[in-house]
Design an enzyme around this catalytic site. Structure first.
Site, PDB file in Angstrom:
ATOM      1  N   THR A 241       0.824  -1.216   0.000  1.00  0.00           N
ATOM      2  CA  THR A 241       0.000   0.000   0.000  1.00  0.00           C
ATOM      3  C   THR A 241       0.860   1.270   0.000  1.00  0.00           C
ATOM      4  O   THR A 241       0.660   2.166  -0.825  1.00  0.00           O
ATOM      5  CB  THR A 241      -0.916   0.002   1.247  1.00  0.00           C
ATOM      6  OG1 THR A 241      -1.633  -1.230   1.278  1.00  0.00           O
ATOM      7  CG2 THR A 241      -1.893   1.157   1.230  1.00  0.00           C
TER       8      THR A 241
ATOM      9  N   THR B 141       8.036 -10.019  -1.898  1.00  0.00           N
ATOM     10  CA  THR B 141       8.426 -11.268  -1.205  1.00  0.00           C
ATOM     11  C   THR B 141       8.359 -12.465  -2.155  1.00  0.00           C
ATOM     12  O   THR B 141       9.053 -13.461  -1.953  1.00  0.00           O
ATOM     13  CB  THR B 141       7.499 -11.536  -0.006  1.00  0.00           C
ATOM     14  OG1 THR B 141       6.136 -11.476  -0.462  1.00  0.00           O
ATOM     15  CG2 THR B 141       7.710 -10.521   1.094  1.00  0.00           C
TER      16      THR B 141
ATOM     17  N   GLY C 212       4.598   2.314  11.281  1.00  0.00           N
ATOM     18  CA  GLY C 212       4.310   1.054  11.973  1.00  0.00           C
ATOM     19  C   GLY C 212       5.437   0.630  12.896  1.00  0.00           C
ATOM     20  O   GLY C 212       5.280  -0.292  13.695  1.00  0.00           O
TER      21      GLY C 212
ATOM     22  N   SER D 111       3.380   7.951  11.465  1.00  0.00           N
ATOM     23  CA  SER D 111       2.181   7.335  10.878  1.00  0.00           C
ATOM     24  C   SER D 111       1.279   8.380  10.210  1.00  0.00           C
ATOM     25  O   SER D 111       1.479   9.588  10.356  1.00  0.00           O
ATOM     26  CB  SER D 111       1.383   6.641  11.980  1.00  0.00           C
ATOM     27  OG  SER D 111       0.755   7.638  12.778  1.00  0.00           O
ATOM     28  N   CYS D 112       0.255   7.880   9.534  1.00  0.00           N
ATOM     29  CA  CYS D 112      -0.699   8.775   8.871  1.00  0.00           C
ATOM     30  C   CYS D 112      -1.399   9.680   9.879  1.00  0.00           C
ATOM     31  O   CYS D 112      -1.597  10.874   9.634  1.00  0.00           O
ATOM     32  CB  CYS D 112      -1.721   7.955   8.096  1.00  0.00           C
ATOM     33  SG  CYS D 112      -2.481   6.633   9.059  1.00  0.00           S
TER      34      CYS D 112
ATOM     35  N   ASP E 270      -7.644  -0.848   5.293  1.00  0.00           N
ATOM     36  CA  ASP E 270      -7.445  -0.223   3.983  1.00  0.00           C
ATOM     37  C   ASP E 270      -8.346  -0.929   2.969  1.00  0.00           C
ATOM     38  O   ASP E 270      -8.703  -2.101   3.162  1.00  0.00           O
ATOM     39  CB  ASP E 270      -5.982  -0.351   3.548  1.00  0.00           C
ATOM     40  CG  ASP E 270      -5.073   0.601   4.328  1.00  0.00           C
ATOM     41  OD1 ASP E 270      -5.588   1.606   4.853  1.00  0.00           O
ATOM     42  OD2 ASP E 270      -3.862   0.335   4.410  1.00  0.00           O
TER      43      ASP E 270
ATOM     44  N   HIS F 107      -1.317   7.451  19.430  1.00  0.00           N
ATOM     45  CA  HIS F 107      -1.288   8.385  18.291  1.00  0.00           C
ATOM     46  C   HIS F 107      -0.877   9.803  18.691  1.00  0.00           C
ATOM     47  O   HIS F 107       0.007  10.389  18.081  1.00  0.00           O
ATOM     48  CB  HIS F 107      -2.660   8.434  17.611  1.00  0.00           C
ATOM     49  CG  HIS F 107      -3.182   7.085  17.250  1.00  0.00           C
ATOM     50  ND1 HIS F 107      -3.954   6.322  18.112  1.00  0.00           N
ATOM     51  CD2 HIS F 107      -3.032   6.344  16.143  1.00  0.00           C
ATOM     52  CE1 HIS F 107      -4.264   5.185  17.536  1.00  0.00           C
ATOM     53  NE2 HIS F 107      -3.721   5.162  16.349  1.00  0.00           N
ATOM     54  N   GLY F 108      -1.570  10.342  19.702  1.00  0.00           N
ATOM     55  CA  GLY F 108      -1.273  11.720  20.119  1.00  0.00           C
ATOM     56  C   GLY F 108       0.154  11.859  20.614  1.00  0.00           C
ATOM     57  O   GLY F 108       0.938  12.672  20.086  1.00  0.00           O
TER      58      GLY F 108
ATOM     59  N   HIS G 191      -9.490   8.325   8.137  1.00  0.00           N
ATOM     60  CA  HIS G 191      -9.614   8.575   9.580  1.00  0.00           C
ATOM     61  C   HIS G 191     -10.215   9.975   9.766  1.00  0.00           C
ATOM     62  O   HIS G 191      -9.955  10.868   8.950  1.00  0.00           O
ATOM     63  CB  HIS G 191      -8.255   8.616  10.279  1.00  0.00           C
ATOM     64  CG  HIS G 191      -7.388   7.415  10.093  1.00  0.00           C
ATOM     65  ND1 HIS G 191      -7.798   6.136  10.355  1.00  0.00           N
ATOM     66  CD2 HIS G 191      -6.090   7.310   9.712  1.00  0.00           C
ATOM     67  CE1 HIS G 191      -6.803   5.292  10.148  1.00  0.00           C
ATOM     68  NE2 HIS G 191      -5.750   5.983   9.745  1.00  0.00           N
TER      69      HIS G 191
ATOM     70  N   GLN H 165      -5.574   7.836   4.952  1.00  0.00           N
ATOM     71  CA  GLN H 165      -4.527   7.082   5.640  1.00  0.00           C
ATOM     72  C   GLN H 165      -3.480   6.491   4.710  1.00  0.00           C
ATOM     73  O   GLN H 165      -2.323   6.339   5.071  1.00  0.00           O
ATOM     74  CB  GLN H 165      -5.161   5.976   6.496  1.00  0.00           C
ATOM     75  CG  GLN H 165      -5.679   4.748   5.746  1.00  0.00           C
ATOM     76  CD  GLN H 165      -7.051   4.949   5.115  1.00  0.00           C
ATOM     77  OE1 GLN H 165      -7.691   5.979   5.327  1.00  0.00           O
ATOM     78  NE2 GLN H 165      -7.517   3.970   4.356  1.00  0.00           N
TER      79      GLN H 165
END
Ligand code: NAD
Length: 346
Positions: free
Chosen positions: A13, A36, A114, A143-144, A175, A197-198, A223, A307
């Protein structure tokens, strides 16, 4: 002009989008991307003319491409040996293994959100700390969600000098290309409070005091952040000034939900498709103008985050920071965004 040779490890993605954005730049080139094993995603790399490598070095995995339609040029070590910088776009939490490989190759490296900040000890967003990343050996593009928070909070902080924030991340469950995630008919609170997140914003702008909660909802589109920010006494701002500040901020779009008839993330994504970037991406953070209100020192607002794509141009700027080729973040952002627009003819 020296062209920066970029390798993409993980062509999913995020990896396929970052590869396109790098390919758009005049000062960078894609020297290879990894998969892979043979799968439909390899077809996109071939179509774009990106040399295809195997994510691993062992012959068995490399030879799995032999009976497919895809020409594999070698293993990860072969790719790293011809690159100046590798952008790791592997699924989260695979970073520790990959980091050793990048260090052995002696090249610069970037991870995605991630991974934890502790993996690299350095994180990145264009507006918050481009200069701290200048000439660094490796970093993590946050991250997004963290990128989205940083886009609107950093200019506010830079104006006010202090900021206390409480926010709730209303997160897409999966996603669009994922079939194995949920919930599909439930709202799932993240019971680890506060959510990560914050506080992750403080890895790029430690001066912003911020906490967050998160819930996952059954949508794949975007989001939404519901944000309350306390400004210091004597901030001198009004609702209108804050809206204008964001209108003047790169990679932030402010529109009126009622007047522009764009009340939900569905319409925001439809507008993104109209813009014409590949995959219907929206690199910008979307703020609903009529959802912004300053009451005394307390600011309320909502924003929406695509995202899969808000971090994409940040990866490009981050390459210039690590390689020490553009010190001014605003110039890098302008260069990145113009090149992407020209690439897609928009
Ligand atoms: P993805 O699963 O879509 O793609 C990951 C790709 O890496 C796949 O092609 C996979 O085959 C490949 N891969 C598997 N093992 C690997 C390894 N050991 N080394 C290299 N590649 C390997 O994942 P994604 O959504 O693109 O996420 C990549 C990173 O970007 C994660 O850190 C994620 O948290 C972060 N991120 C994702 C989003 C999002 O919305 N998808 C947004 C921002 C940041």
């Amino acid at each position: 002009m020296v062209t920066i040779k970029v390798a993409i490890n993980g062509f999913g993605t995020i990896g396929k989008r970052v590869a396109d954005a790098i390919d758009a730049q005049k000062d960078m080139e894609i020297v290879g991307v990894t998969k892979t094993g043979p799968s439909f995603g390899c077809g996109l790399a071939v179509k774009k003319g990106f040399p295809l490598y195997c994510t691993f070095d062992d012959n068995e995995k490399i030879s799995s491409f032999a009976n497919s339609d895809y020409d594999c040029k070698g293993g990860l070590t072969d790719l790293l040996s011809i690159a100046d910088v590798v952008i790791d776009c592997a699924p989260g939490k695979m970073g520790a293994d990959n980091l050793q490989k990048y260090k052995s190759a002696g090249i610069k490296y970037m991870f995605q959100g991630g991974e934890k900040h502790s993996l690299t000890g350095l994180s990145y967003t264009s507006s918050a700390n481009h200069s701290e990343n200048f000439n660094a050996q490796g970093t993590r593009v946050v991250s997004c969600n963290t990128t989205g928070l940083s886009r609107t909070l950093v200019p506010l902080f830079d104006y006010c000098g202090s900021l206390k924030v409480e926010c709730t991340m209303i997160r897409r469950a999966a996603d669009p290309g994922d079939s194995d995630k949920g919930p599909i008919n439930a709202i799932q609170p993240v019971l680890k409070v506060p959510s990560h997140h914050g506080p992750d914003v403080m890895t790029v702008k430690p001066e912003i005091e911020i906490n967050s909660l998160a819930v996952a909802v059954p949508t794949t589109l975007m989001h939404v952040h519901s944000i309350i920010a306390d400004l210091p006494e004597g901030h001198g701002l009004t609702t209108e000034k804050i809206i204008q500040m964001w209108k003047d901020t790169p990679r932030v779009i402010v529109m009126n939900g009622k007047d522009d008839r764009i009340p939900t993330t569905a319409e925001v994504m439809e507008m993104a498709r109209d813009i014409g970037r590949k995959w219907g991406d929206l690199h910008e953070i979307f703020v609903w103008e009529d959802g912004v209100k300053l009451v005394n020192n307390r600011l309320y607002y909502f924003q929406a985050i695509h995202q899969e794509s808000d971090v994409i141009p940040e990866n490009v700027d981050c390459v210039r920071a690590l390689m020490g080729t553009e010190k001014d973040w605003k110039l890098s952002v302008a260069k990145t965004d113009l090149a992407i627009s020209e690439y897609y003819g928009i």
